[in-house]
Design an enzyme around this catalytic site. Structure first.
Site, short mmCIF file in Angstrom:
data_model
loop_
_atom_site.label_atom_id
_atom_site.label_comp_id
_atom_site.label_asym_id
_atom_site.label_seq_id
_atom_site.Cartn_x
_atom_site.Cartn_y
_atom_site.Cartn_z
CB THR A 193 -0.87 0.03 1.28
OG1 THR A 193 0.00 0.26 2.40
CG2 THR A 193 -1.64 -1.26 1.46
CG PHE A 195 4.55 -6.66 11.94
CD1 PHE A 195 4.84 -5.78 12.99
CD2 PHE A 195 5.31 -7.81 11.82
CE1 PHE A 195 5.85 -6.06 13.89
CE2 PHE A 195 6.33 -8.09 12.72
CZ PHE A 195 6.60 -7.22 13.75
CB THR A 203 -6.21 -3.98 6.01
OG1 THR A 203 -6.13 -3.86 4.59
CG2 THR A 203 -4.86 -4.47 6.55
CB THR A 245 -1.91 -0.40 18.86
OG1 THR A 245 -1.77 0.92 19.40
CG2 THR A 245 -3.37 -0.59 18.47
CG ASP A 246 -0.37 2.37 23.38
OD1 ASP A 246 -0.72 2.59 22.19
OD2 ASP A 246 0.35 3.15 24.02
CD GLU A 247 -3.44 4.91 18.82
OE1 GLU A 247 -4.52 5.05 18.23
OE2 GLU A 247 -2.41 5.52 18.49
CE1 TYR A 268 -3.96 1.18 13.70
CE2 TYR A 268 -3.86 2.49 15.71
CZ TYR A 268 -3.34 1.49 14.91
OH TYR A 268 -2.22 0.80 15.30
CB SER A 269 -7.81 2.41 18.59
OG SER A 269 -8.82 3.37 18.77
CE LYS A 328 -3.45 -3.23 15.21
NZ LYS A 328 -2.67 -4.09 14.27
N PRO A 364 2.53 21.27 12.25
CG PRO A 364 1.27 19.86 10.85
CD PRO A 364 2.66 20.35 11.09
CG ASN A 400 1.76 15.28 21.05
OD1 ASN A 400 2.39 14.24 21.28
ND2 ASN A 400 0.47 15.29 20.75
CG HIS A 425 -5.77 14.26 20.06
ND1 HIS A 425 -5.07 15.42 19.80
CD2 HIS A 425 -4.84 13.29 20.17
CE1 HIS A 425 -3.79 15.14 19.74
NE2 HIS A 425 -3.62 13.85 19.97
P1 NAD Z 1 3.00 0.83 8.44
O1 NAD Z 1 1.80 1.57 8.00
O2 NAD Z 1 4.34 1.46 8.37
O3 NAD Z 1 3.11 -0.54 7.62
C1 NAD Z 1 2.00 -1.35 7.37
C2 NAD Z 1 2.41 -2.38 6.31
O4 NAD Z 1 1.30 -3.25 6.07
C3 NAD Z 1 2.78 -1.76 4.96
O5 NAD Z 1 3.95 -2.36 4.44
C4 NAD Z 1 1.58 -2.07 4.07
O6 NAD Z 1 1.90 -2.18 2.69
C5 NAD Z 1 1.13 -3.39 4.67
N1 NAD Z 1 -0.30 -3.66 4.41
C6 NAD Z 1 -1.36 -2.82 4.61
N2 NAD Z 1 -2.49 -3.42 4.23
C7 NAD Z 1 -2.16 -4.67 3.81
C8 NAD Z 1 -2.90 -5.78 3.34
N3 NAD Z 1 -4.24 -5.72 3.19
N4 NAD Z 1 -2.24 -6.92 3.03
C9 NAD Z 1 -0.87 -6.99 3.15
N5 NAD Z 1 -0.13 -5.96 3.58
C10 NAD Z 1 -0.76 -4.82 3.92
O7 NAD Z 1 2.68 0.35 9.93
P2 NAD Z 1 3.65 0.16 11.18
O8 NAD Z 1 3.74 1.45 11.89
O9 NAD Z 1 4.85 -0.56 10.75
O10 NAD Z 1 2.73 -0.79 12.07
C11 NAD Z 1 2.81 -2.21 11.95
C12 NAD Z 1 1.87 -2.85 12.94
O11 NAD Z 1 2.21 -2.45 14.26
C13 NAD Z 1 0.40 -2.46 12.75
O12 NAD Z 1 -0.37 -3.62 12.98
C14 NAD Z 1 0.16 -1.41 13.82
O13 NAD Z 1 -1.18 -1.40 14.22
C15 NAD Z 1 1.08 -1.90 14.92
N6 NAD Z 1 1.58 -0.86 15.85
C16 NAD Z 1 2.18 0.26 15.37
C17 NAD Z 1 2.72 1.18 16.26
C18 NAD Z 1 3.41 2.44 15.78
O14 NAD Z 1 3.75 3.28 16.60
N7 NAD Z 1 3.65 2.61 14.50
C19 NAD Z 1 2.63 0.95 17.64
C20 NAD Z 1 1.98 -0.21 18.10
C21 NAD Z 1 1.49 -1.13 17.18
O1 DAU Z 2 0.24 4.16 20.47
C1 DAU Z 2 0.51 3.34 19.38
C2 DAU Z 2 0.05 4.01 18.11
O2 DAU Z 2 0.92 5.10 17.88
C3 DAU Z 2 0.02 3.07 16.91
O3 DAU Z 2 -0.93 2.06 17.14
C4 DAU Z 2 -0.32 3.83 15.63
O4 DAU Z 2 -0.20 2.96 14.51
C5 DAU Z 2 0.66 4.97 15.47
O5 DAU Z 2 0.31 5.73 14.35
C6 DAU Z 2 0.67 5.86 16.72
O6 DAU Z 2 -0.59 6.57 16.85
P1 DAU Z 2 -0.66 8.14 17.27
O7 DAU Z 2 -1.92 8.68 16.74
O8 DAU Z 2 -0.37 8.31 18.70
O9 DAU Z 2 0.62 8.68 16.43
P2 DAU Z 2 0.84 10.00 15.54
O10 DAU Z 2 2.29 10.02 15.19
O11 DAU Z 2 -0.14 10.12 14.45
O12 DAU Z 2 0.56 11.17 16.58
C7 DAU Z 2 1.32 11.30 17.77
C8 DAU Z 2 0.76 12.49 18.55
O13 DAU Z 2 1.05 13.68 17.81
C9 DAU Z 2 -0.75 12.46 18.71
O14 DAU Z 2 -1.08 13.02 19.99
C10 DAU Z 2 -1.27 13.37 17.60
C11 DAU Z 2 -0.15 14.39 17.46
N1 DAU Z 2 0.03 14.95 16.09
C12 DAU Z 2 0.18 14.07 15.08
C13 DAU Z 2 0.34 14.54 13.77
C14 DAU Z 2 0.49 13.58 12.62
C15 DAU Z 2 0.08 16.32 15.90
O15 DAU Z 2 -0.01 17.12 16.87
N2 DAU Z 2 0.24 16.78 14.63
C16 DAU Z 2 0.36 15.95 13.55
O16 DAU Z 2 0.47 16.45 12.39
#
Ligand code: NAD
Ligand code: DAU
Length: 342
Positions: free
Chosen positions: A37, A82, A101, A126-128, A151-152, A155, A206, A250, A277
């Site tokens: 994606t 993942f 997905t 995720t903790d969310e 999203y959450s 999940k 932002p 933040n 939020h």
């Molecule tokens: P990301 O968005 O960077 O990567 C997601 C990957 O999944 C991409 O490579 C995308 O191509 C693939 N994907 C999406 N839809 C798909 C489908 N239908 N089939 C096959 N592949 C598909 O996400 P990330 O930040 O690496 O997060 C990975 C996992 O960890 C997620 O399940 C997310 O909920 C969880 N998570 C993320 C965070 C965070 O802070 N980023 C924290 C806790 C948990």
């Molecule tokens: O807690 C785990 C989660 O953390 C994962 O499950 C999600 O996949 C991951 O995206 C992340 O979620 P958040 O929403 O917490 O992350 P994000 O980086 O989008 O935002 C972090 C904080 O910053 C949140 O309080 C929103 C704020 N924010 C974010 C963006 C993108 C801003 O203030 N401005 C912005 O433009």
């Protein structure tokens, strides 16, 4: 556990996890399924592409024929899921892909993995799913699920399905729930890489609302080590939380980033808050420490410096992922908030 099917391995955390596996276990084999994606980038694994222990399969985890066929022919010992739509703001704009997905995809993965009888199925959550905290307290594995964003919610629905396969089918599942990751290869829609990229281009940062929301930051390699520990040492049916003991508002984080990049605080722009939020996330990691022997190793100041250096050293990667569809998303998400600047 020799052969592992990893889904979403071309994303941020999945690619770091695959690299960790290949570095840590000489005889491991990885099959990586990714739909590529907007967030999936094969360049994230360019350095291991020719490793004979690694195989890439392009495909959708919500496609039952493809996934069943792949599992039937791959002979894997474990599945680590993942793959997901992962960005809260995108789920507010359109929750459809999140349901497809994150929920349907998980159901397809569970059924196909159960059919071939893998030793372990690990769901990366995720903790969310726990919702939001006030100023005090921590999420534990016993905290009731109370997701607040589409999203959450998707999940949490997936976690409930995973849980039910343990209770109903005795299928050996494990769920991990981690706080906010940062580190190399993170798509610049999430706070840290977005703000680094904007600051480097002298564009506004932002900040939603007053910037007083709190996140618990963990380095992606600490998360990857946690998933590895849960996969190899975790008890089926159990949940393990991971966090970085790295709570920051933040606004504090934004100022740290600007200072580290030697950019002025005047780049901060307070914009309309994110709908629904969550105020604060913070994780009690006692169970993972006690039962998995895991603890976060990367201190935030060092991890942030290394992450900034990685983005400074990889401008081509950043520019490439920001091209095309990302521009449309940026305009939709920030156009009204930042006006002509976006
Ligand atoms: P990301 O968005 O960077 O990567 C997601 C990957 O999944 C991409 O490579 C995308 O191509 C693939 N994907 C999406 N839809 C798909 C489908 N239908 N089939 C096959 N592949 C598909 O996400 P990330 O930040 O690496 O997060 C990975 C996992 O960890 C997620 O399940 C997310 O909920 C969880 N998570 C993320 C965070 C965070 O802070 N980023 C924290 C806790 C948990
Ligand atoms: O807690 C785990 C989660 O953390 C994962 O499950 C999600 O996949 C991951 O995206 C992340 O979620 P958040 O929403 O917490 O992350 P994000 O980086 O989008 O935002 C972090 C904080 O910053 C949140 O309080 C929103 C704020 N924010 C974010 C963006 C993108 C801003 O203030 N401005 C912005 O433009």
């Amino acid at each position: 556990m020799k052969k592992i099917l990893v889904t979403g391995g071309c994303g941020f955390i999945g690619s770091n996890f695959i690299r960790l596996q290949l570095d840590a276990y000489p005889d491991v084999e990885i099959v990586n399924v990714d739909a590529l994606t907007y967030a999936g980038n094969p360049e994230n694994l360019a350095d291991i592409d020719s490793d004979s222990r690694y195989r890439f399969e392009k495909g959708d985890i919500a496609d039952p024929d493809f996934i069943e066929d792949l599992l039937a022919t791959s002979n894997v010992d474990a599945v680590v899921n993942f793959a997901a739509e992962s960005h809260v703001d995108r789920s507010i704009l359109d929750s459809g892909p999140f349901v497809q997905t994150n929920i349907v995809g998980t159901q397809v993965m569970l059924d196909a993995a159960r059919k071939v009888g893998v030793e372990r199925y690990l769901q990366v959550s995720t903790d969310e799913v726990y919702g939001t905290l006030g100023k005090e307290g921590f999420f534990t594995e016993e905290t009731p699920l109370a997701p607040n964003s589409p999203y959450s919610a998707s999940k949490a629905a997936a976690d409930m399905l995973v849980r039910s396969y343990f209770h109903t089918h005795k299928f050996p599942v494990i769920i991990t729930r981690c706080s906010n990751n940062y580190g190399p290869y993170q798509f610049p829609e999430k706070l840290i890489p977005l703000f680094i990229s904007n600051a480097l281009n002298d564009q506004s940062l932002p900040v939603y609302g007053k910037g007083d929301n709190v996140r618990d930051w963990i380095h992606v390699m600490d998360h990857a080590r946690g998933v590895d520990a849960a996969l190899r040492k975790g008890v089926p049916g159990e949940v393990y939380n991971f966090g970085g003991h790295g709570e920051l508002q933040n606004l504090e984080l934004t100022k740290k980033l600007l200072d580290a990049l030697d950019k002025p605080h005047s780049l901060i722009k307070y914009v309309e808050d994110r709908a629904g939020h969550d105020f604060r996330y913070a994780i009690d990691t006692a169970k993972a420490e006690r039962e998995l022997g895991w603890a976060p190793q990367v201190d935030f100041e060092t991890g942030l410096r290394d992450t900034i250096d990685w983005y400074l050293g990889n401008p081509v990667w950043v520019e490439r992922v920001k091209s095309g569809a990302y521009r449309d998303y940026y305009e939709t998400q920030y156009g009204n908030r930042l006006g002509a600047e976006a």
